[in-house]
Design a protein around this motif. Structure first.
Motif, PDB file in Angstrom:
ATOM      1  N   HIS A 176      45.895 -39.682  96.395  1.00 32.64           N
ATOM      2  CA  HIS A 176      45.140 -38.476  96.724  1.00 32.64           C
ATOM      3  C   HIS A 176      45.340 -37.439  95.625  1.00 32.64           C
ATOM      4  CE1 HIS A 176      44.467 -40.017 100.732  1.00 32.64           C
ATOM      5  NE2 HIS A 176      45.758 -40.067 100.982  1.00 32.64           N
TER       6      HIS A 176
ATOM      7  N   HIS B 219      36.776 -40.242  99.483  1.00 32.33           N
ATOM      8  CA  HIS B 219      37.601 -39.417 100.363  1.00 32.33           C
ATOM      9  C   HIS B 219      37.024 -38.037 100.674  1.00 32.33           C
ATOM     10  CE1 HIS B 219      41.660 -41.678  99.521  1.00 32.33           C
ATOM     11  NE2 HIS B 219      40.662 -42.488  99.851  1.00 32.33           N
TER      12      HIS B 219
ATOM     13  N   ASP C 177      47.270 -41.530 105.027  1.00 37.47           N
ATOM     14  CA  ASP C 177      46.366 -42.667 104.903  1.00 37.47           C
ATOM     15  C   ASP C 177      45.100 -42.512 105.728  1.00 37.47           C
ATOM     16  OD1 ASP C 177      48.135 -43.923 103.213  1.00 37.47           O
ATOM     17  OD2 ASP C 177      49.121 -45.056 104.817  1.00 37.47           O
TER      18      ASP C 177
ATOM     19  N   MET D 246      46.752 -46.079  98.100  1.00 35.76           N
ATOM     20  CA  MET D 246      46.015 -44.926  98.618  1.00 35.76           C
ATOM     21  C   MET D 246      46.536 -43.646  97.962  1.00 35.76           C
ATOM     22  SD  MET D 246      43.570 -44.108 100.743  1.00 35.76           S
ATOM     23  CE  MET D 246      43.442 -45.173 102.181  1.00 35.76           C
TER      24      MET D 246
END
Length: 959
Positions: A871, A948, A833, A869
């Motif tokens: 990725h 990100h 995170d 969250m």
């Protein structure tokens, strides 16, 4: 005073970053009212992250629609010359409505929606999102002698010695020391100004206590007294009151640490485990086998130990009286310091607005440069009964601001406390200040009336915060309970009880309590949150954030549990909602009893109205924008009881159009009549608005002076949502709602706008040109959860309740053949995170030994806990990282971007630069992908989930 000299600005910025303010005189301040228009000319302590990526209007296919041009519509904007506003798309919806009122021949059934910040030329987040901002300013400021820096375990850092060269770490839950660090300091992670990651202590460990303390007894920590450069800690063991303090002392060439206790009302035979200490002061106490055994006495009792001498008692005798004097003095140090810790004050002159509107924005001066190197990132405000303001800062300060009157000619600032843990919200009540920070709810007491805080009292023992979470608040209901937002939901704190009274929302950084004690929280757009907005928790509502695990079936089940927001705020109005204020003032005009919602992202304010029509299950809301923009992202406001006006504070940091690090400004009612609606109701055939002052019936009654449109958002795992047609849910844009007629009622104080085609929608925009002058328009954004029956209708004629739209997405996995899997080298990476790829020792070694011709099977595990969250992982040459990352940023305006896991494979310019990639992995998921090392060079692994990639990179080399 405005400082615009570029050399001075650069010098001061460097001065702050390097921490070399010794060249400034001790009491030197620089008061700033209006920041310079150009970034390079400002005294701006925040990291210089504002980078112009481009400024060309790209909406060529809408070339005749001037409201889409980011360079137009700013003629009357006071901030039009500021760098951040050069490309900002201003007043999109109002300009859109005005355009079609002037050009009715250009109206079509489906109109363009908001094209993203800055008109879409810089991607979804715009130029100034600053997601990767880093700054060491918190490490360089003077934070005092006591730092309440750790959230989860509520660790304090206490400086010892005259020059703060030593740091004692103290566990306030267990009430015992942990270690002493030479050259010690609290090191704040510089990412997003230390708000998103854990602070840590650094230095050379001289002493440590792995065990010890009060054993199985659970202490009750009361708070800490501040006396000069000393901290006296107050707590209870059972019913026994304890004072504890530490200091350093030189004994026979060695620096020892003195641990002293004083029991003001005696002891009850308590036991304290200790190791390698020398007993110096204290009668009838026994130290045997590492255990201190206190005597039973009802008289005041003092005790002192020395740590760090290795059991050598002889040199202690010469210092015994000095040590005993220290232990005997603790109680006398709990009445307030006999010297000011922060003696300096600064006075400056504010600026009054000269705009001819019903509500205008005045500006108070800020001590941008001050002897404490304290940045003015302001996060909370409240007033005492005399009209003095108290503001807290992102970096742990509390300041008193006095001399506030109409003229703002002599506004005085004085620091009264430092060292809190990122406070977000402050309240003043009965002479006491209450502050909510990351780890604690504390009450601040000035015990001796010298305008400095002498005692920081913990007001709730049950609550424990989070190191990386930013809390928002503080608010109090009529029953005396405090509230503020945590990552787990709305927290209610009363006495020593702590409970979560609403489910979590995505990154909520705002909250409020209405006049009738309804709780509000303000999530930020992102995964499973299509738009920023305000959720109202009441009557058993379930403000549930879906657990995004990526499969369509799971998403369908979660969506069935979702309750709608009170109001969904359009992204062109507010891209990051903060706290709300229930105004209570008889000198604030029509808004004297209304709710104001503050926008952090847009640096603005909205009025929020509520309505619950007969037959409706819940309240629905409407937002009305107030004119003007503030210098920073606004998060809190308060009414000054002296003048009845609303004062707001704000700061920069991430995702806002701030032009200054922070601001303190006033929303002032000028006495002019306003055209703001005071109530609304949405019917099956139109919208009813009520006003305090009558409208011009000739203008307000003309249908050709009103414009209406509606749209929806879509819940999905994507980052936010574009604006979708209500009539055609798969198409982007707004549905035009023709206005059939307008009825002016109640002597001009009520208007009914007849709209036959209206439907339940997440946003209905209604605009009316009801006056000849600026500020006499009516603009309102309504969330139509329920349509009331028409006045003459007994039965609803159409579906009158909103069903929340959502979109299911497809993840596209690349097949890995068994033979490739068998011959590939397997490298496992983690992601978390805090936006990091994690490689253990084995993975690091494997990354160092990749050769040309190797086939690598990367397995990426999402180790995060935040449900939204996600990725991915993309392998590129390091030289191509920026190009691929910026192409991913540009995808965010595409509603189908989530379908491609935010991998910009459709971008022809960067497609060939993407060498391998994974799809999105949600928390507790793993994804695999193959990478073939075809040539030597330096490579990077990026995550291109929105926001990100600048931080989330891992580098390796193919040899």
């Amino acid at each position: 005073m405005q400082l615009t000299n570029r050399n001075l600005s650069s010098w001061l910025f460097g001065l702050f970053v390097l921490g070399s303010l010794s060249v400034l005189k001790a009491a030197e301040f620089k008061m700033v009212v209006t920041p310079a228009e150009k970034i390079e000319d400002r005294i701006q302590l925040g990291a210089p992250t504002h980078t112009i990526k481009g400024s060309q209007f790209t909406g060529a296919h809408y070339a005749d629609l001037e409201y889409l041009d980011i360079h137009k519509g700013k003629e009357d904007l006071p901030l039009k010359g500021y760098t951040e506003y050069k490309n900002r798309l201003i007043d999109f919806y109002r300009r859109q409505a005005r355009f079609y009122l002037r050009h009715p021949d250009k109206v079509t059934k489906l109109l363009p929606g908001f094209p993203a910040l800055d008109g879409g030329i810089h991607g979804h987040h715009g130029t100034y999102h600053k997601n990767g901002v880093r700054s060491p300013m918190r490490d360089n400021m003077d934070q005092g002698w006591v730092l309440q820096y750790s959230g989860r375990n509520r660790i304090y850092g206490i400086h010892l010695g005259a020059y703060r060269e030593t740091l004692l770490r103290y566990d306030t839950d267990a009430c015992r020391p942990l270690e002493v660090l030479d050259k010690g300091r609290v090191d704040y992670d510089d990412y997003r100004y230390s708000t998103a990651r854990r602070a840590k202590s650094v230095g050379d460990c001289r002493l440590s206590w792995e065990k010890g303390g009060w054993g199985k007894v659970q202490p009750y920590f009361v708070g800490n007294h501040r006396y000069r450069n000393k901290a006296v800690l107050r707590y209870r063991i059972g019913k026994t009151e304890v004072l504890e303090a530490f200091t350093q002392i030189e004994i026979d060439g060695k620096t020892a640490v003195v641990q002293a206790w004083q029991f003001p009302r005696g002891t009850d035979g308590e036991r304290y485990e200790v190791k390698d200490a020398t007993l110096v002061a204290g009668s009838k106490v026994k130290l045997a086998a590492g255990v201190l055994m206190f005597p039973k006495t009802k008289k005041q009792y003092s005790l002192a130990l020395i740590h760090g001498l290795g059991g050598d008692n002889k040199p202690v005798l010469a210092k015994r009286k000095e040590i005993e004097a220290f232990s005997n003095s603790l109680r006398s140090k709990t009445k307030g310091s006999d010297q000011l810790i922060w003696p300096h004050t600064a006075t400056g002159k504010g600026k009054l607005s000269d705009e001819k509107l019903s509500y205008v924005i005045d500006t108070l001066p800020l001590p941008v440069v001050n002897p404490y190197k304290s940045p003015m990132f302001l996060t909370g405000i409240d007033f005492d009964e005399d009209g003095n303001a108290y503001v807290c800062s992102l970096f742990g300060d509390v300041w008193k601001v006095s001399g506030i009157d109409h003229s703002l000619k002599n506004v005085k600032w004085k620091r009264i406390l430092a060292g809190l843990n990122s406070p977000f919200g402050i309240l003043h009540e009965d002479g006491v200040l209450y502050v909510g920070d990351k780890a604690e709810l504390v009450a601040l007491h000035d015990l001796n009336g010298d305008e400095e805080i002498d005692f920081v009292e913990r007001k709730n023992q049950a609550f424990k915060g989070f190191d990386r979470n930013v809390h928002a608040g503080l608010a109090k209901d009529k029953n005396g309970a405090f509230y503020y937002i945590t990552s787990k939901g709305m927290a209610r704190l009363k006495y020593d009880k702590y409970e979560i009274c609403s489910p979590p929302l995505r990154t909520a950084m705002g909250m409020g309590i209405t006049h009738d004690d309804r709780l509000w929280s303000a999530p930020q757009e992102g995964g499973a949150t299509p738009a920023s907005g305000i959720f109202e928790y009441h009557d058993g509502d379930d403000l549930y954030r879906p657990q995004m695990k990526g499969t369509p079936e799971q998403f369908r089940k979660e969506m069935a549990k979702v309750d709608p927001a009170l109001v969904y705020l359009p992204r062109g109005l507010d891209n990051s909602t903060a706290c709300a204020l229930a105004v209570r003032s008889d000198r604030f005009g029509v808004l004297g009893d209304k709710m104001l919602s503050f926008s952090y992202g847009a640096c603005a304010t909205q009025i929020v109205l509520r309505d619950r029509a007969p037959g409706a299950k819940r309240f629905q809301g409407a937002a009305i924008p107030l004119p003007g923009y503030f210098y920073s992202g606004i998060n809190h406001g308060a009414v000054n009881p002296k003048d009845g006006q609303v004062y707001v504070v704000g700061h920069d940091g991430w995702g806002s159009y701030a032009v200054a690090d922070g601001c303190l400004q006033r929303i002032r009612h000028t006495g002019r009549k306003s055209h703001y609606p005071t109530a609304f109701r949405i019917f099956e055939n139109g919208i009813q608005l009520d006003f305090e002052h009558p409208l011009d019936a000739k203008l307000a009654g003309r249908a050709d002076k009103w414009f209406a449109q509606q749209w929806n958002y879509a819940y999905s795992p994507a980052y936010g949502s574009p604006e979708y047609s209500v009539n055609n849910p798969d198409r982007l844009g707004h549905d035009h709602l023709p206005v059939k007629s307008v009825q002016v009622r109640k002597n001009g104080k009520q208007v009914f706008v007849e709209i036959p085609d209206i439907k339940p929608a997440m946003n209905i925009h209604l605009y009316g040109e009801t006056g000849e002058n600026r500020g006499e328009e009516v603009e309102i954004f309504l969330t139509a959860l329920h349509l009331a029956k028409s006045e003459n209708s007994k039965v609803a004629s159409k579906a009158n309740n909103l069903v929340l739209p959502y979109k299911l997405v497809k993840e596209r996995e690349k097949y890995i053949a068994p033979d490739d899997r068998k011959r590939a080298k397997h490298i496992v990476l983690g992601s978390n995170d805090t936006l990091q790829f994690i490689a253990d020792a084995k993975a690091k070694e494997s990354l160092k030994n990749i050769r040309v011709g190797d086939m690598i099977l990367f397995e990426v595990k999402n180790l995060g806990l935040l449900d939204a969250m996600a990725h991915n992982a993309i392998v590129v040459r390091s030289a191509d990282a920026a190009a691929v990352g910026m192409a991913a940023d540009a995808m965010m305006a595409n509603p189908d971007a989530i379908s491609f896991s935010y991998v910009p494979m459709r971008n022809k310019e960067v497609k060939d630069k993407i060498l391998a990639y994974s799809t999105l992995a949600y928390p507790r998921q793993s994804k695999e992908f193959l990478f073939e090392a075809k040539s030597k060079g330096k490579y990077s692994i990026l995550c291109t989930f929105p926001g990100h990639w600048r931080l989330m990179q891992l580098h390796f080399e193919v040899k």
